[in-house]
Scaffold this motif. Sequence first.
Motif, mmCIF file in Angstrom:
data_model
loop_
_atom_site.group_PDB
_atom_site.id
_atom_site.type_symbol
_atom_site.label_atom_id
_atom_site.label_comp_id
_atom_site.label_asym_id
_atom_site.label_seq_id
_atom_site.Cartn_x
_atom_site.Cartn_y
_atom_site.Cartn_z
ATOM 1 N N ARG A 109 -22.394 7.381 8.913
ATOM 2 C CA ARG A 109 -21.511 6.634 8.217
ATOM 3 C C ARG A 109 -20.973 5.614 9.428
ATOM 4 N NH1 ARG A 109 -16.427 7.897 4.012
ATOM 5 N NH2 ARG A 109 -17.113 6.226 2.752
ATOM 6 N N TRP B 283 -10.412 1.124 -0.006
ATOM 7 C CA TRP B 283 -10.902 0.599 1.483
ATOM 8 C C TRP B 283 -11.125 1.802 2.132
ATOM 9 C CZ3 TRP B 283 -10.637 -4.332 -0.166
ATOM 10 C CH2 TRP B 283 -10.731 -5.321 0.941
ATOM 11 N N ILE B 284 -10.309 2.970 1.804
ATOM 12 C CA ILE B 284 -10.561 4.268 2.457
ATOM 13 C C ILE B 284 -11.848 4.827 1.848
ATOM 14 C CG2 ILE B 284 -9.756 6.496 2.332
ATOM 15 C CD1 ILE B 284 -6.818 5.472 2.296
ATOM 16 N N LYS B 285 -12.171 4.835 0.839
ATOM 17 C CA LYS B 285 -13.374 5.313 0.264
ATOM 18 C C LYS B 285 -14.456 4.908 0.694
ATOM 19 C CE LYS B 285 -16.269 5.229 -4.084
ATOM 20 N NZ LYS B 285 -16.231 4.832 -5.437
ATOM 21 N N HIS B 286 -14.617 3.489 1.059
ATOM 22 C CA HIS B 286 -15.829 2.751 1.634
ATOM 23 C C HIS B 286 -15.657 2.568 3.214
ATOM 24 C CE1 HIS B 286 -17.855 1.296 -2.127
ATOM 25 N NE2 HIS B 286 -16.559 1.404 -2.770
ATOM 26 N N ASP B 287 -14.775 3.452 3.622
ATOM 27 C CA ASP B 287 -14.347 3.153 5.243
ATOM 28 C C ASP B 287 -14.431 2.055 5.714
ATOM 29 O OD1 ASP B 287 -13.695 4.957 7.189
ATOM 30 O OD2 ASP B 287 -15.671 6.330 7.393
ATOM 31 N N ARG C 163 -18.769 -3.870 3.476
ATOM 32 C CA ARG C 163 -18.035 -3.071 2.835
ATOM 33 C C ARG C 163 -16.842 -3.534 2.121
ATOM 34 N NH1 ARG C 163 -18.390 2.299 7.156
ATOM 35 N NH2 ARG C 163 -20.667 2.599 7.021
ATOM 36 N N ILE C 164 -16.362 -4.479 2.529
ATOM 37 C CA ILE C 164 -15.267 -5.106 1.860
ATOM 38 C C ILE C 164 -15.542 -5.655 0.460
ATOM 39 C CG2 ILE C 164 -13.888 -7.366 1.855
ATOM 40 C CD1 ILE C 164 -13.844 -7.348 4.731
ATOM 41 N N ARG C 165 -16.932 -6.216 0.501
ATOM 42 C CA ARG C 165 -17.269 -6.732 -0.890
ATOM 43 C C ARG C 165 -17.402 -5.550 -1.743
ATOM 44 N NH1 ARG C 165 -22.556 -9.830 1.213
ATOM 45 N NH2 ARG C 165 -21.739 -12.037 1.384
ATOM 46 N N ILE D 10 -17.527 -13.646 5.499
ATOM 47 C CA ILE D 10 -18.089 -12.967 4.527
ATOM 48 C C ILE D 10 -19.120 -13.904 3.780
ATOM 49 C CG2 ILE D 10 -16.345 -13.664 2.601
ATOM 50 C CD1 ILE D 10 -16.277 -10.471 1.732
ATOM 51 N N GLY E 230 -9.997 -2.297 12.615
ATOM 52 C CA GLY E 230 -8.824 -2.400 11.600
ATOM 53 C C GLY E 230 -7.885 -3.264 11.899
ATOM 54 N N THR F 277 1.119 -1.254 -0.013
ATOM 55 C CA THR F 277 -0.053 0.137 0.005
ATOM 56 C C THR F 277 0.848 1.245 0.100
ATOM 57 O OG1 THR F 277 -0.177 -0.142 2.467
ATOM 58 C CG2 THR F 277 -1.765 -1.154 1.260
ATOM 59 N N ALA G 182 -8.746 5.993 8.902
ATOM 60 C CA ALA G 182 -8.732 5.144 7.728
ATOM 61 C C ALA G 182 -7.603 4.831 6.914
ATOM 62 C CB ALA G 182 -9.951 5.583 6.786
ATOM 63 N N GLN H 119 -15.797 10.301 7.201
ATOM 64 C CA GLN H 119 -14.779 9.302 6.962
ATOM 65 C C GLN H 119 -13.938 9.168 8.420
ATOM 66 O OE1 GLN H 119 -11.260 9.483 4.328
ATOM 67 N NE2 GLN H 119 -12.707 7.752 3.335
ATOM 68 N N LYS I 139 -5.292 2.586 8.932
ATOM 69 C CA LYS I 139 -5.753 1.301 8.984
ATOM 70 C C LYS I 139 -5.618 0.438 7.905
ATOM 71 C CE LYS I 139 -8.302 1.635 13.421
ATOM 72 N NZ LYS I 139 -9.362 1.583 14.169
ATOM 73 N N THR I 140 -5.351 1.222 6.818
ATOM 74 C CA THR I 140 -5.303 0.388 5.432
ATOM 75 C C THR I 140 -3.852 0.313 4.885
ATOM 76 O OG1 THR I 140 -5.705 2.676 4.318
ATOM 77 C CG2 THR I 140 -7.485 1.169 4.789
ATOM 78 N N GLN J 126 -6.212 -0.047 -1.670
ATOM 79 C CA GLN J 126 -6.219 0.805 -0.389
ATOM 80 C C GLN J 126 -7.036 1.939 -0.691
ATOM 81 O OE1 GLN J 126 -2.839 3.139 0.486
ATOM 82 N NE2 GLN J 126 -3.319 3.221 2.456
ATOM 83 N N ILE K 121 -6.568 -6.611 3.185
ATOM 84 C CA ILE K 121 -6.203 -5.949 1.890
ATOM 85 C C ILE K 121 -5.298 -6.761 0.984
ATOM 86 C CG2 ILE K 121 -4.844 -3.822 1.187
ATOM 87 C CD1 ILE K 121 -6.027 -2.446 3.610
ATOM 88 N N SER L 138 -5.062 -5.423 7.548
ATOM 89 C CA SER L 138 -3.832 -5.852 6.700
ATOM 90 C C SER L 138 -4.178 -7.100 6.029
ATOM 91 C CB SER L 138 -2.791 -5.867 7.423
ATOM 92 O OG SER L 138 -2.565 -4.589 8.211
ATOM 93 N N PHE M 94 -1.407 -0.810 17.511
ATOM 94 C CA PHE M 94 -2.416 -1.420 18.478
ATOM 95 C C PHE M 94 -1.413 -1.847 19.684
ATOM 96 C CE2 PHE M 94 -4.239 -2.247 14.271
ATOM 97 C CZ PHE M 94 -5.648 -1.822 14.575
#
Lengths: 156, 745
Positions: free
Chosen positions: B650, A90-94, A143-145, B693, A99, A76, B226, B222, B229-230, A87, A106, A103, B236
């Motif tokens: 959100r 992932w950010i756009k969809h929060d 949101r992952i989907r 999932i 968290g 990333t 974010a 948001q 965490k990505t 990434q 992703i 990792s 942590f």
Amino acid sequence: MQLVVNGREHTVDVDPAMPILWALRDTLGLTGTKFGCGAALCGACTVHLDGEAVRSCSTPVSEAVGKKIATIEAVTAGADRVGAAVQAAWIKHDVAQCGYCQSGQIMSATAFIKALPRGKQPTPEEIDTAMAGNICRCGTYARIRAAIADASRSLV
Amino acid sequence: MLHNIDPADLPRALQRLVTHARGTPAALPRRSFLKLAGASGLALGAFPHVALGQTAGAAATTLKPTQQPSAFVQIARNGEVMVTINRLEFGQGVNTGLPMILAEELDADWSLVRSRHGTNDVAYADPLFGIHLTGGSHTIKNSYTQYRELGARARAMLLNAAAAQWKVDVATLRTRAGTVLGPRGLKTGYGELAEAAMALPVPEKVTLKDPKDFRIIGRPTQRLDAQAKTSGKQDFGIDVHLPGQLTAVVARPPVFGSSLALVDDSAARAVKGVKAVLRVPLDGGGEGVAVVAEGYWQATQGRDALKLEWDASKVEKVDSEKQLAQYRELAGQPGPRKLDADMAPLATAPQQIEAEFIFPYLAHAAMEPLNCTVRLGDNRAEIWMGSQSAGLDAAAAAKVLGFTPEQVVVNVLMAGGGFGRRFSSTSDVVVEACAIAKAARTAGLDVPVRTVWSREDDMKGGYYRPMHLHRAKIGFDDKGKVLAWDHVIVAQSILTGTVFAAFQVKDGIDASATEGMLTPYPLPMRLTVHHPKLNVPVLWWRSVGSTHTAFVMETLLDDIARATKQDPVAYRMALFGDSHPRHRAALQLAVDRSGYGKAKLSAGRAWGVAVHESFDSVVAYVVEASIKDGQPVLHRVTSGVHCNLAVNPRSIEAQVQGAAVMGLSTCLPGSAITLKDGIVEQSNFGDFTVARITDMPEFAVHIVPSADPPTGIGEPGLPPLAPAFANAIAQLTGKPLRQLPFNLA
């Protein structure tokens, strides 16, 4: 032992049976890869070994010798086109809540999209199958989907 | 959890605990541990009470630490606003929600707002309860006004600083997104004013915005974490790495509370990287062996090499099958009554339902295994961990270490989930880590020690949602009017023996075991409660009592509606009457958006409905489910949520979805902790099921608009999921489900 991690070569003096996870976290200080179960059941520790998603908690470092390990930190960082798209989605969809598993999510998602035939958009079933090994206890699956579908679209 | 406590009771509870921890009466720590003026910027109004004290003629402030901006907001010269949160962030989004609330009244530029965790400093106690507590879905509810006022005070100080600098009347000034604007085009950023504002008195009274002027609160926003965490950059508790730090793992007794009969650690000590093998006292009177090593892997290798024999002769060995038989026997006995309606009409009621429900023990199974890092000095201890209760944890640590609570600093760190497990009444994780650090130091290892639990340690190590047995006998007429409802609950008490017992356990009944029963339905109920004592540590678990009471109430009401051929939505609406407008609104919204009763379902699917209030919020679900290969499948969930003002819609969507997924987990085969011969049978995600999932339904969250002060949302999405799903399955089979996880047999 020589390990190639995120494009850099490291010499580590560890038990060859030590899982890659602990070489990354405790020896090399790369803590973005997470410990969740220690038994390849949750996917939090997922890294790429020669581009393939593996569970680093259950893969000994000896198996990584002569191969390339990529972790969340590198995937990333921007240069990896698919990793960057995942990434961004992932950010756009929060997606993240706590968290901790993200990792691994992703890393699994990135390997999955990279393995798709060029231009192919994954079906919802394919996304679920690819991500079934990654647990998110916060329940971010919807949101992952959406993020995976979005990332795939953005890469066409 | 704790949602029906009178807040006035809790500071006394804390006093008792601190007193208990120290063995002597103690005052709360008053001294601030904060380093307020860091390299990143100056604290706004740092030490205002000190500054005031030095100003001749200035009146001493009567503001409490929880009301003073100095501990909560720092503005750097570049305008960055750092907001300190008074809770643990472990997924629920308060490290974005609280800054939004403060930034709203501060009139900050949201793009410059950041957040961080606090400590066990008294400033970070819950402003109503007076103790540090992340739980009971309380954060936004209890700190909404607090964080608004903090932001408003900070803004007032910035305005006063600008007025003094420009020599103008403060009434001529206004703010816009991090900038103070004055007459004649005067304009300056908050960052440039922060240092001067810092020296000014903190206003006691401030005027808050009219909610119609909100521009941050209410906007889908948001998360501030974010990016971190990505990218693997979010640290942590388990990621703490201090110079010289060693890692410990503990060999724990297979049966809770057992002691060691024999320890042979010769092979363990020979493992490369192992630094010490230490016999340590454990929670609940047990003993364990800690292996301290260079890293986690070496420590577990050392642990595997231990030869241990345990003595479980003095502790009870619980067996789930026998336990169920005991609970059934107990359910038939007289016991204390929470509710006591007249049961005479039961015998003559035209229709009757008799039901027995079984709910198993459940592990929290947060993704980040439990851990705690301790650095000991001669008269000071510093602790790093994801703690839901930093003050109580500090007090417990102090007791183990022979310190006063003031000598212990707990640095609260981001946690990978928790769901209640990072707040135990015995502070077991902290106490154990401190005992290990102390033993290590005595053994000559004067370094920080991070104690890490393996997944198996976590899953087998206790503190579960208790097993419950419910029995109901309901008499009703042909119109579905309940004439008498005789109900019994059998379960271990969570709160008995804890500091909360004094005001949460009354007449032998633990309030957390019955929360969610009856409310809001006006039914004539007799509710008997039995609390057997067993050698299994139990704890609150996301949504606590409502994890079982919502299932019982919402499936039984559906049974009555079905028996009297009534629509389950109409039946509930009639029961709500005019007295429960929030329930009505939430359910109606879910009904409208789902197409319930109008849309044609795919073949094999059925509707299911449930609505439940917990933590002052109401969540209604309308679901579509089917049965495939003998297993229930949840396809679609439409929710109506009433949590009053939606601070971050959100985040609310995420919390409702997440809580529902956790509720869905409880329905799945294998979602149970069972014991055989005193030993927990499950050990990891292979034999304790959590939703994946592939289990995730389509999910839509709809929020009822409201301007009333916000109520909780971390937990309320959980309770109604399982009963809504069960009600849909019962529509298909004609047979109600009486167990979690579901059992169609």
